[in-house]
Design a protein around this motif. Structure first.
Motif, PDB file in Angstrom:
ATOM      1  N   LYS A  58      -2.819   7.647   7.191  1.00  0.00           N
ATOM      2  CA  LYS A  58      -4.216   7.752   6.780  1.00  0.00           C
ATOM      3  C   LYS A  58      -4.298   7.293   5.330  1.00  0.00           C
ATOM      4  CE  LYS A  58      -5.945  10.185  10.339  1.00  0.00           C
ATOM      5  NZ  LYS A  58      -5.518   9.489  11.511  1.00  0.00           N
ATOM      6  N   VAL A  59      -5.152   6.307   5.069  1.00  0.00           N
ATOM      7  CA  VAL A  59      -5.356   5.824   3.711  1.00  0.00           C
ATOM      8  C   VAL A  59      -6.734   6.292   3.257  1.00  0.00           C
ATOM      9  CG1 VAL A  59      -5.532   3.804   2.215  1.00  0.00           C
ATOM     10  CG2 VAL A  59      -3.844   3.844   4.054  1.00  0.00           C
ATOM     11  N   GLN A 101      -3.860   0.844   6.146  1.00  0.00           N
ATOM     12  CA  GLN A 101      -3.699   1.869   7.179  1.00  0.00           C
ATOM     13  C   GLN A 101      -3.296   1.244   8.506  1.00  0.00           C
ATOM     14  OE1 GLN A 101      -6.562   5.116   7.350  1.00  0.00           O
ATOM     15  NE2 GLN A 101      -6.703   4.840   9.556  1.00  0.00           N
ATOM     16  N   ALA A 161      -2.211   7.204   0.354  1.00  0.00           N
ATOM     17  CA  ALA A 161      -1.846   7.046   1.756  1.00  0.00           C
ATOM     18  C   ALA A 161      -1.007   8.260   2.147  1.00  0.00           C
ATOM     19  CB  ALA A 161      -1.045   5.770   1.970  1.00  0.00           C
TER      20      ALA A 161
END
Length: 157
Positions: free
Chosen positions: A60-61, A47, A68
């Protein structure tokens, strides 16, 4: 006369800067990422690196889903470049990314604790915020990471 010349020069400069401004073509992609073994070391690293990549607007992971979610400027980068970038993190030996069709958001999973575990869970909740304090059918609802031996992980809420 000098004032008119300064204003004219200022107006021309503004038009040049406004006319040269690049439009952002925002697109989203969700990548399935295999090879992540932990949330802090792997997911946060990916991220962080994605967030710093040129053209990435937001990344956003979600470790629990191995996904992701990336918002990016299509004028600057592409899906294939993002996939190659993730594949190259950590020398290219750890992670494999591929496009997935759905965007996944992080959801907090929970489970219920058995009746004899309730007191232990409540004590842990006070110390670490493990359990929500809510009950369902008389059973304490605990966060998935409560890890009390007496909690029944099969019952999810």
């Amino acid at each position: 006369m000098n004032t008119k010349r300064i204003l004219f020069s200022l107006a021309i400069t503004c038009f040049v800067f406004i006319g040269c401004a690049k439009d952002v073509k925002k697109e989203n992609v969700s990548l399935a990422i295999s090879g992540m073994t932990c949330e802090i070391g792997c997911a946060k690293t990916i991220q962080s690196k994605l967030s710093k990549k040129e053209g990435v607007i937001d990344a956003k992971v979600v470790f629990t889903d191995s996904i992701a979610n990336i918002a990016y400027d299509a004028n600057t980068t592409s899906k294939s470049e993002l996939i190659a970038y993730v594949n190259g993190i950590a020398g290219g030996d750890l992670y494999t990314a591929s496009e997935t069709s759905t965007e996944v958001t992080k959801t907090k999973k929970s489970h219920t604790c058995s009746d004899d575990c309730k007191e232990k869970c409540e004590l842990k909740a006070e110390k670490k915020g493990c359990c929500s304090g809510k009950t369902i059918d008389g059973k304490m609802v605990c966060a998935e990471d409560c890890k009390m031996a007496c909690c029944d992980k099969k019952e999810t809420v």
